[in-house]
Design a protein around this motif. Structure first.
Motif, PDB file in Angstrom:
ATOM      1  N   ARG A  94       7.127  -3.305  -8.396  1.00  0.00           N
ATOM      2  CA  ARG A  94       6.096  -2.300  -8.095  1.00  0.00           C
ATOM      3  C   ARG A  94       4.844  -2.906  -7.492  1.00  0.00           C
ATOM      4  O   ARG A  94       4.198  -2.286  -6.637  1.00  0.00           O
ATOM      5  CB  ARG A  94       5.731  -1.513  -9.365  1.00  0.00           C
ATOM      6  CG  ARG A  94       6.852  -0.622  -9.886  1.00  0.00           C
ATOM      7  CD  ARG A  94       6.442   0.043 -11.178  1.00  0.00           C
ATOM      8  NE  ARG A  94       6.199  -0.944 -12.239  1.00  0.00           N
ATOM      9  CZ  ARG A  94       5.774  -0.620 -13.450  1.00  0.00           C
ATOM     10  NH1 ARG A  94       5.516   0.658 -13.748  1.00  0.00           N
ATOM     11  NH2 ARG A  94       5.585  -1.558 -14.370  1.00  0.00           N
ATOM     12  N   LYS A  97       5.201  -3.383  -3.783  1.00  0.00           N
ATOM     13  CA  LYS A  97       5.255  -2.093  -3.092  1.00  0.00           C
ATOM     14  C   LYS A  97       3.876  -1.451  -2.978  1.00  0.00           C
ATOM     15  O   LYS A  97       3.637  -0.640  -2.083  1.00  0.00           O
ATOM     16  CB  LYS A  97       6.220  -1.149  -3.827  1.00  0.00           C
ATOM     17  CG  LYS A  97       7.677  -1.567  -3.724  1.00  0.00           C
ATOM     18  CD  LYS A  97       8.578  -0.618  -4.507  1.00  0.00           C
ATOM     19  CE  LYS A  97      10.043  -0.991  -4.368  1.00  0.00           C
ATOM     20  NZ  LYS A  97      10.919  -0.089  -5.149  1.00  0.00           N
ATOM     21  N   MET A  98       2.969  -1.810  -3.882  1.00  0.00           N
ATOM     22  CA  MET A  98       1.605  -1.260  -3.815  1.00  0.00           C
ATOM     23  C   MET A  98       0.775  -1.901  -2.704  1.00  0.00           C
ATOM     24  O   MET A  98      -0.227  -1.335  -2.269  1.00  0.00           O
ATOM     25  CB  MET A  98       0.872  -1.524  -5.138  1.00  0.00           C
ATOM     26  CG  MET A  98       1.376  -0.774  -6.327  1.00  0.00           C
ATOM     27  SD  MET A  98       0.409  -1.305  -7.785  1.00  0.00           S
ATOM     28  CE  MET A  98       1.378  -0.569  -9.094  1.00  0.00           C
ATOM     29  N   THR A 101      -0.430   0.037   0.407  1.00  0.00           N
ATOM     30  CA  THR A 101      -1.412   1.063   0.024  1.00  0.00           C
ATOM     31  C   THR A 101      -2.797   0.453  -0.076  1.00  0.00           C
ATOM     32  O   THR A 101      -3.782   1.002   0.450  1.00  0.00           O
ATOM     33  CB  THR A 101      -1.039   1.688  -1.331  1.00  0.00           C
ATOM     34  OG1 THR A 101       0.247   2.285  -1.237  1.00  0.00           O
ATOM     35  CG2 THR A 101      -2.055   2.739  -1.748  1.00  0.00           C
ATOM     36  N   ALA A 152      -1.644   4.934   3.798  1.00  0.00           N
ATOM     37  CA  ALA A 152      -1.775   4.607   2.378  1.00  0.00           C
ATOM     38  C   ALA A 152      -1.104   5.675   1.517  1.00  0.00           C
ATOM     39  O   ALA A 152      -0.373   5.361   0.568  1.00  0.00           O
ATOM     40  CB  ALA A 152      -3.250   4.464   2.002  1.00  0.00           C
ATOM     41  N   VAL A 153      -1.337   6.942   1.861  1.00  0.00           N
ATOM     42  CA  VAL A 153      -0.737   8.042   1.100  1.00  0.00           C
ATOM     43  C   VAL A 153       0.780   8.037   1.259  1.00  0.00           C
ATOM     44  O   VAL A 153       1.533   8.199   0.285  1.00  0.00           O
ATOM     45  CB  VAL A 153      -1.325   9.394   1.553  1.00  0.00           C
ATOM     46  CG1 VAL A 153      -0.554  10.563   0.939  1.00  0.00           C
ATOM     47  CG2 VAL A 153      -2.798   9.480   1.179  1.00  0.00           C
ATOM     48  N   ASN A 155       2.740   5.505   1.936  1.00  0.00           N
ATOM     49  CA  ASN A 155       3.329   4.396   1.185  1.00  0.00           C
ATOM     50  C   ASN A 155       3.444   4.734  -0.297  1.00  0.00           C
ATOM     51  O   ASN A 155       4.467   4.455  -0.931  1.00  0.00           O
ATOM     52  CB  ASN A 155       2.513   3.128   1.373  1.00  0.00           C
ATOM     53  CG  ASN A 155       3.176   1.920   0.751  1.00  0.00           C
ATOM     54  OD1 ASN A 155       4.201   1.443   1.215  1.00  0.00           O
ATOM     55  ND2 ASN A 155       2.605   1.418  -0.339  1.00  0.00           N
ATOM     56  N   GLU A 156       2.395   5.326  -0.851  1.00  0.00           N
ATOM     57  CA  GLU A 156       2.428   5.710  -2.265  1.00  0.00           C
ATOM     58  C   GLU A 156       3.543   6.713  -2.542  1.00  0.00           C
ATOM     59  O   GLU A 156       4.296   6.583  -3.514  1.00  0.00           O
ATOM     60  CB  GLU A 156       1.075   6.302  -2.682  1.00  0.00           C
ATOM     61  CG  GLU A 156       0.018   5.276  -2.972  1.00  0.00           C
ATOM     62  CD  GLU A 156       0.404   4.372  -4.132  1.00  0.00           C
ATOM     63  OE1 GLU A 156       0.442   4.850  -5.281  1.00  0.00           O
ATOM     64  OE2 GLU A 156       0.687   3.190  -3.891  1.00  0.00           O
ATOM     65  N   VAL A 157       3.640   7.729  -1.697  1.00  0.00           N
ATOM     66  CA  VAL A 157       4.659   8.762  -1.891  1.00  0.00           C
ATOM     67  C   VAL A 157       6.057   8.167  -1.814  1.00  0.00           C
ATOM     68  O   VAL A 157       6.927   8.445  -2.653  1.00  0.00           O
ATOM     69  CB  VAL A 157       4.496   9.888  -0.850  1.00  0.00           C
ATOM     70  CG1 VAL A 157       5.698  10.842  -0.885  1.00  0.00           C
ATOM     71  CG2 VAL A 157       3.201  10.660  -1.099  1.00  0.00           C
ATOM     72  N   TRP A 159       7.166   4.863  -2.088  1.00  0.00           N
ATOM     73  CA  TRP A 159       7.624   3.903  -3.100  1.00  0.00           C
ATOM     74  C   TRP A 159       7.742   4.535  -4.482  1.00  0.00           C
ATOM     75  O   TRP A 159       8.542   4.087  -5.311  1.00  0.00           O
ATOM     76  CB  TRP A 159       6.759   2.653  -3.105  1.00  0.00           C
ATOM     77  CG  TRP A 159       5.510   2.644  -3.941  1.00  0.00           C
ATOM     78  CD1 TRP A 159       4.242   2.819  -3.498  1.00  0.00           C
ATOM     79  CD2 TRP A 159       5.398   2.401  -5.348  1.00  0.00           C
ATOM     80  NE1 TRP A 159       3.339   2.713  -4.530  1.00  0.00           N
ATOM     81  CE2 TRP A 159       4.027   2.453  -5.681  1.00  0.00           C
ATOM     82  CE3 TRP A 159       6.319   2.147  -6.365  1.00  0.00           C
ATOM     83  CZ2 TRP A 159       3.554   2.265  -6.981  1.00  0.00           C
ATOM     84  CZ3 TRP A 159       5.837   1.957  -7.657  1.00  0.00           C
ATOM     85  CH2 TRP A 159       4.482   2.018  -7.962  1.00  0.00           C
ATOM     86  N   ARG A 160       6.952   5.585  -4.734  1.00  0.00           N
ATOM     87  CA  ARG A 160       7.011   6.216  -6.056  1.00  0.00           C
ATOM     88  C   ARG A 160       8.122   7.249  -6.192  1.00  0.00           C
ATOM     89  O   ARG A 160       8.560   7.536  -7.311  1.00  0.00           O
ATOM     90  CB  ARG A 160       5.667   6.876  -6.376  1.00  0.00           C
ATOM     91  CG  ARG A 160       4.534   5.884  -6.626  1.00  0.00           C
ATOM     92  CD  ARG A 160       3.233   6.584  -6.954  1.00  0.00           C
ATOM     93  NE  ARG A 160       2.127   5.655  -7.110  1.00  0.00           N
ATOM     94  CZ  ARG A 160       1.842   4.996  -8.252  1.00  0.00           C
ATOM     95  NH1 ARG A 160       2.585   5.202  -9.325  1.00  0.00           N
ATOM     96  NH2 ARG A 160       0.824   4.155  -8.299  1.00  0.00           N
ATOM     97  N   TRP A 167      12.049   2.480   0.965  1.00  0.00           N
ATOM     98  CA  TRP A 167      10.729   1.841   1.101  1.00  0.00           C
ATOM     99  C   TRP A 167      10.799   0.633   2.025  1.00  0.00           C
ATOM    100  O   TRP A 167       9.896   0.437   2.852  1.00  0.00           O
ATOM    101  CB  TRP A 167      10.188   1.408  -0.267  1.00  0.00           C
ATOM    102  CG  TRP A 167       8.852   0.754  -0.143  1.00  0.00           C
ATOM    103  CD1 TRP A 167       7.640   1.371  -0.028  1.00  0.00           C
ATOM    104  CD2 TRP A 167       8.582  -0.660  -0.061  1.00  0.00           C
ATOM    105  NE1 TRP A 167       6.629   0.436   0.112  1.00  0.00           N
ATOM    106  CE2 TRP A 167       7.184  -0.806   0.098  1.00  0.00           C
ATOM    107  CE3 TRP A 167       9.386  -1.787  -0.109  1.00  0.00           C
ATOM    108  CZ2 TRP A 167       6.578  -2.051   0.200  1.00  0.00           C
ATOM    109  CZ3 TRP A 167       8.785  -3.030   0.006  1.00  0.00           C
ATOM    110  CH2 TRP A 167       7.402  -3.155   0.149  1.00  0.00           C
TER     111      TRP A 167
END
Length: 199
Positions: A94, A97-98, A101, A152-153, A155-157, A159-160, A167
């Motif tokens: 994780r 993956k952040m 972002t 950024a948004v 990437n968050e969507v 990977w989560r 991803w």
């Protein structure tokens, strides 16, 4: 130190080589598990561990050849070392993956702060290679800031909510193609506000 010119092909290879190497390594090792000192590591973790020195090496070579690095290249390397290192140390994908972002949010925040002050921080670092009138720089900076927030948004969507395969594809191809397409789409802005001399 003045920047030394290198061939566009070599610069592209140094910029994109580590990303492509990460993708190839992930595809080759994603279904494998490695046991090191009694701890199991997924292929993703192993590839991340290899990506860190590869990026550091290509960044060093780029610096040696050109005599300079952009702030974004330096920040990217630092965040890769920090978050890649945490990923390997804690055996938790994780953190890596952040990283995109944080990179895009950080630069969006910096550019946004400049806009609030009526300044284009992009102009400060890119004016010599891309001469434009002040109005053009302000428009471009607003667009880039919004685009970085979007990345950024996204990437968050991704990977989560999606698989690691998705991803990795997004990081390797989506971000690269997205950045290229974005700047290609600014052609009219560059032609409208571009200038070879200060006005």
């Amino acid at each position: 130190m003045a920047e030394r010119k290198i061939s566009p092909g070599l610069k592209l290879a140094l910029d994109l080589g580590p990303i492509l190497a990460f993708f190839i390594g992930y595809v080759a090792l994603r279904d494998r598990v490695f046991t090191i000192a009694g701890t199991e590591y997924s292929g993703f973790i192993i590839v991340t561990a290899c990506f860190i020195p590869v990026l550091a090496l290509t960044t060093f070579i780029l610096w040696r050849l050109t005599g300079t690095l952009s702030k974004m290249q330096i920040v990217t390397l630092v965040l890769v070392v920090v978050f890649g290192g945490m990923t390997v140390w804690l055996n938790d994908e994780r953190f890596f993956k952040m990283k995109p972002t944080i990179i895009y949010a950080l630069f969006a925040g910096i550019l946004g702060f400049g806009l609030l002050r009526g300044q284009s921080y992009m102009k400060l670092v890119m004016e010599e290679m891309l001469p434009m009138r002040h109005e053009g720089w302000m428009i471009l900076t607003r667009r880039v800031t919004a685009f970085f927030v979007l990345l950024a948004v996204l990437n968050e969507v991704i990977w989560r909510t999606m698989s690691t395969d998705m991803w990795v594809n997004f990081k390797t191809f989506g971000l690269t193609i997205g950045l290229f397409a974005f700047f290609m789409a600014q052609g009219k802005l560059f032609s409208t506000y571009g200038t070879g001399k200060d006005r």
